[in-house]
Design a protein around this motif. Structure first.
Motif, PDB file in Angstrom:
ATOM      1  N   VAL A 283      34.415  44.116  45.883  1.00  0.00           N
ATOM      2  CA  VAL A 283      33.361  43.039  45.524  1.00  0.00           C
ATOM      3  C   VAL A 283      33.944  42.025  46.307  1.00  0.00           C
ATOM      4  O   VAL A 283      34.898  41.535  46.342  1.00  0.00           O
ATOM      5  CB  VAL A 283      33.239  42.642  43.922  1.00  0.00           C
ATOM      6  N   TRP A 284      32.861  41.000  46.642  1.00  0.00           N
ATOM      7  CA  TRP A 284      33.470  39.521  47.596  1.00  0.00           C
ATOM      8  C   TRP A 284      33.109  38.392  46.873  1.00  0.00           C
ATOM      9  O   TRP A 284      32.000  38.327  46.185  1.00  0.00           O
ATOM     10  CB  TRP A 284      32.557  39.693  48.825  1.00  0.00           C
ATOM     11  N   LEU A 291      38.392  44.005  43.504  1.00  0.00           N
ATOM     12  CA  LEU A 291      37.876  45.131  42.631  1.00  0.00           C
ATOM     13  C   LEU A 291      38.319  44.873  41.393  1.00  0.00           C
ATOM     14  O   LEU A 291      39.191  44.433  40.917  1.00  0.00           O
ATOM     15  CB  LEU A 291      38.147  46.551  43.362  1.00  0.00           C
ATOM     16  N   ARG A 301      40.313  42.091  36.982  1.00  0.00           N
ATOM     17  CA  ARG A 301      40.221  41.762  38.621  1.00  0.00           C
ATOM     18  C   ARG A 301      41.483  42.275  39.281  1.00  0.00           C
ATOM     19  O   ARG A 301      42.656  41.656  39.095  1.00  0.00           O
ATOM     20  CB  ARG A 301      39.933  40.375  38.591  1.00  0.00           C
ATOM     21  N   VAL A 331      29.779  47.664  39.373  1.00  0.00           N
ATOM     22  CA  VAL A 331      30.850  46.461  39.680  1.00  0.00           C
ATOM     23  C   VAL A 331      30.107  45.066  39.169  1.00  0.00           C
ATOM     24  O   VAL A 331      30.837  44.053  38.987  1.00  0.00           O
ATOM     25  CB  VAL A 331      31.310  46.347  41.072  1.00  0.00           C
ATOM     26  N   GLN A 332      28.961  44.934  39.391  1.00  0.00           N
ATOM     27  CA  GLN A 332      28.087  43.826  39.309  1.00  0.00           C
ATOM     28  C   GLN A 332      27.849  43.311  37.838  1.00  0.00           C
ATOM     29  O   GLN A 332      27.642  42.388  37.254  1.00  0.00           O
ATOM     30  CB  GLN A 332      26.782  43.598  39.987  1.00  0.00           C
TER      31      GLN A 332
END
Length: 366
Positions: A283-284, A291, A301, A331-332
């Motif tokens: 994830v950015w 991640l 996190r 992940v979102q």
């Protein structure tokens, strides 16, 4: 009638108060935190590899361009192109009559000086031969010996010999030709072993060692591969190309390869071991890539630094021991501390105190 109305109003008020108290008690009860369903992945470790591609040129183990030591007329050429010659074999003979005569003359002078010394030594009467006469006789002998060595050396230079064993190349020299010390007679190569020098990027320095084996392909026949063993590694980095030179040897005992051939070298250098995670788990955020690690059943996190990508997998620098569970899909939907569960498990992986739930197929989790 008035009393009945007051009784009715009192009953309604009592009911309203009871309802309010019921709503308040219901709102005071804590709600169970709902777990997010995810697909988890167990972190594995993989060794990072660096691909090196280079082109090298072969040279013979020993190679020399043959010149004569003196000028003169060629009387013999004792080889043809491609011949194998042994060390010391005569390649070219120059006319040497004058040099042979000089040797004979020096030998005569040496014998004469030796006879004089012998005659002086046979004298039986002490004092007959003065000491300075003996000294002159000895000096004459030493001089004659030196002159003989000089004459023999001049005669030897009229013969061109092979300095080592190998194959000779083409020549433009024929008997009767007059040559000088700058005339090339031929080239001699000991090609039973070929050396290949090739450049390697600076970032691989220290990861190639003597004795390492690589496969090389000649451009003349890419279908063939040969093993090349590293002989030595250059001790300095070229400041312009930011590369250093590696020298490897190829066994050419079957004599199928030739000096000057170019070879393609390609190999993988193993590096450090890194955690490997699916690309979709990355994830950015505003502060870089991260991640979600599943820690005590909740999303935690973990910042990561991407090292390399390969076929949907990513090598990362992160504090992730092997076997750590992370969120691969979903992940979102999670935030820091969100409880998570995998479909098909009867309990959230938040641990024993969390509410049991039901779902579909699951990933294997500890």
């Amino acid at each position: 009638m008035k009393h009945l109305k007051l009784a009715y109003l009192g009953l309604v008020a009592a009911l309203v108060m009871a309802a309010c108290q019921g709503e308040q008690s219901a709102s005071d009860q804590p709600r169970a935190e709902r777990a997010v369903k995810i697909v988890a992945y167990s972190v594995t470790y993989r060794t990072e590899t660096t691909r090196v591609e280079a082109v090298g040129t072969a040279r013979a183990r020993s190679s020399a361009t043959i010149y004569p030591e003196t000028a003169g007329e060629v009387t013999q050429v004792n080889f043809e192109a491609g011949d194998y010659v042994a060390k010391g074999d005569v390649l070219v003979q120059l006319e040497a009559r004058a040099e042979r005569l000089d040797v004979e003359e020096a030998e005569v002078a040496l014998r004469d000086a030796q006879r004089t010394i012998d005659r002086y030594n046979r004298a039986s009467t002490p004092g007959v031969i003065a000491g300075n006469e003996m000294d002159r006789a000895q000096a004459a002998y030493d001089t004659a010996k030196v002159q003989l060595d000089i004459a023999r050396d001049a005669l030897a230079r009229r013969t061109v010999k092979a300095p080592f064993s190998g194959h000779v190349g083409l020549t433009d020299i024929d008997p009767g030709a007059r040559i000088t010390t700058s005339t090339v007679i031929t080239r001699l190569d000991a090609r039973d072993t070929l050396f290949v020098d090739f450049p390697v990027p600076e970032q691989t320095f220290g990861r190639i060692e003597t004795g390492d084996i690589f496969e090389v392909e000649p451009f003349s026949d890419p279908s063939q591969t040969y093993e090349a063993e590293v002989l030595t590694v250059d001790s300095a980095i070229d400041a312009t190309t930011r590369a250093y030179t590696v020298r490897a040897s190829i066994d050419n005992s079957d004599d199928r390869l030739r000096p000057g051939m170019s070879f393609r070298i390609g190999f993988d250098l193993p590096g450090q071991r890194y955690p490997t995670v699916p690309e979709e788990s990355i994830v950015w955020g505003g502060d870089g890539a991260f991640l979600w690690q599943v820690k005590d059943g909740r999303a935690d996190r973990v910042p990561v630094t991407i090292v390399s990508r390969d076929a949907g997998m990513v090598l990362v620098k992160a504090d992730l021991p092997e076997g750590t569970w992370i969120v691969e899909q979903g992940v979102q939907k999670v935030r820091q501390g969100t409880p998570v569960e995998t479909p098909g498990r009867s309990q959230t992986i938040a641990g024993p105190g969390d509410e049991r739930r039901e779902g579909g197929p699951s990933a294997a989790l500890p």
